[in-house]
Design a protein around this motif. Structure first.
Motif, PDB file in Angstrom:
ATOM      1  N   UNK A  78      -6.513   4.859   6.108  1.00  0.00           N
ATOM      2  CA  UNK A  78      -7.373   5.947   6.855  1.00  0.00           C
ATOM      3  C   UNK A  78      -7.241   6.936   6.188  1.00  0.00           C
ATOM      4  N   UNK A  79      -7.683   7.720   5.337  1.00  0.00           N
ATOM      5  CA  UNK A  79      -7.210   9.181   4.844  1.00  0.00           C
ATOM      6  C   UNK A  79      -8.262   9.503   5.428  1.00  0.00           C
TER       7      UNK A  79
ATOM      8  N   UNK B 204       1.059  -1.160   0.135  1.00  0.00           N
ATOM      9  CA  UNK B 204       0.105   0.190  -0.050  1.00  0.00           C
ATOM     10  C   UNK B 204       1.155   1.194   0.038  1.00  0.00           C
ATOM     11  N   UNK B 205       2.197   1.244   0.874  1.00  0.00           N
ATOM     12  CA  UNK B 205       2.742   2.431   1.029  1.00  0.00           C
ATOM     13  C   UNK B 205       3.539   2.734  -0.705  1.00  0.00           C
TER      14      UNK B 205
ATOM     15  N   UNK C  12      -3.027   7.651   6.920  1.00  0.00           N
ATOM     16  CA  UNK C  12      -2.184   6.734   8.287  1.00  0.00           C
ATOM     17  C   UNK C  12      -2.471   5.130   7.648  1.00  0.00           C
ATOM     18  N   UNK C  13      -1.797   4.184   7.391  1.00  0.00           N
ATOM     19  CA  UNK C  13      -1.176   2.763   7.460  1.00  0.00           C
ATOM     20  C   UNK C  13      -1.312   2.098   8.735  1.00  0.00           C
TER      21      UNK C  13
ATOM     22  N   UNK D  15       7.819   6.016   6.490  1.00  0.00           N
ATOM     23  CA  UNK D  15       7.565   4.365   5.532  1.00  0.00           C
ATOM     24  C   UNK D  15       6.467   3.854   6.225  1.00  0.00           C
ATOM     25  N   UNK D  16       5.772   3.054   5.416  1.00  0.00           N
ATOM     26  CA  UNK D  16       4.835   1.953   5.730  1.00  0.00           C
ATOM     27  C   UNK D  16       4.376   2.509   6.905  1.00  0.00           C
ATOM     28  N   UNK D  17       3.879   3.503   7.615  1.00  0.00           N
ATOM     29  CA  UNK D  17       2.572   3.792   8.085  1.00  0.00           C
ATOM     30  C   UNK D  17       2.465   5.710   8.376  1.00  0.00           C
ATOM     31  N   UNK D  18       2.640   6.816   7.453  1.00  0.00           N
ATOM     32  CA  UNK D  18       1.606   7.583   7.421  1.00  0.00           C
ATOM     33  C   UNK D  18       2.766   8.433   6.158  1.00  0.00           C
TER      34      UNK D  18
END
Length: 166
Positions: free
Chosen positions: A124-125, A24-25, A112-113, A84-87
């Motif tokens: 979450x967008x 997703x990132x 936000x992942x 990376x991978x989080x926000x």
């Protein structure tokens, strides 16, 4: 004279994606994958980096309601946070109307992942911080009217992009 009006209407949506966070990132931060579901761009996922989202310029893609003689202006962006991978969070500034190019809408978009229990990703967008900036008059802007359509389209297109990221 510069006038600014804040608007507290945040557009928020959340979804569960079956893909892992790193995939997703990539769909959020790799130019080709981001372009597949959002717009052509020159993103660099690092805090302080400036980039543009460039709307499609052919009249057929813009739809019959837009003026074909006025090409859409790019959306000017600056990465505020990139973990990376989080926000991923960026500020963007776009023309409020192609006919009134001195009026802008400034806002912040956050992705936000988090891990999902089933091994996928909770996305979450949040699109908020809407501020209308005008040189002489205030332009009204209501983001919620477009939110339902763009939310569904973005999720569908992002899912297609994630399949390409395999």
């Amino acid at each position: 004279m510069k006038q600014t009006v804040a608007n507290d209407d945040a557009v928020v949506f959340e979804c569960e994606l079956p893909e892992p966070r790193d995939k997703v990132w990539r769909a959020l931060t790799e130019r080709e994958l981001l372009a597949a579901w959002l717009m052509p761009n020159d993103i660099r996922p690092e805090a302080g980096a400036k980039f543009q989202l460039r709307p499609v310029t052919d009249a057929a893609s813009r739809g019959a309601t837009e003026c074909a003689a006025v090409p859409p202006a790019p959306v000017e962006c600056e990465v505020l946070d990139a973990d990376p991978g989080r926000l991923l969070r960026w500020r963007q500034r776009e023309p409020a109307d192609a006919v009134a190019p001195r009026h802008f809408i400034e806002s912040v978009v956050s992705f936000e992942l988090a891990d999902s229990p089933g091994g996928g990703t909770h996305l979450r967008v949040v699109h908020d911080g809407f501020t209308t900036v005008a040189c002489s008059t205030v332009v009204a802007f209501r983001p919620r009217a477009k939110a339902a359509i763009t939310r569904n389209a973005a999720i569908t297109l992002m899912s297609c992009s994630l399949r390409r990221a395999a």
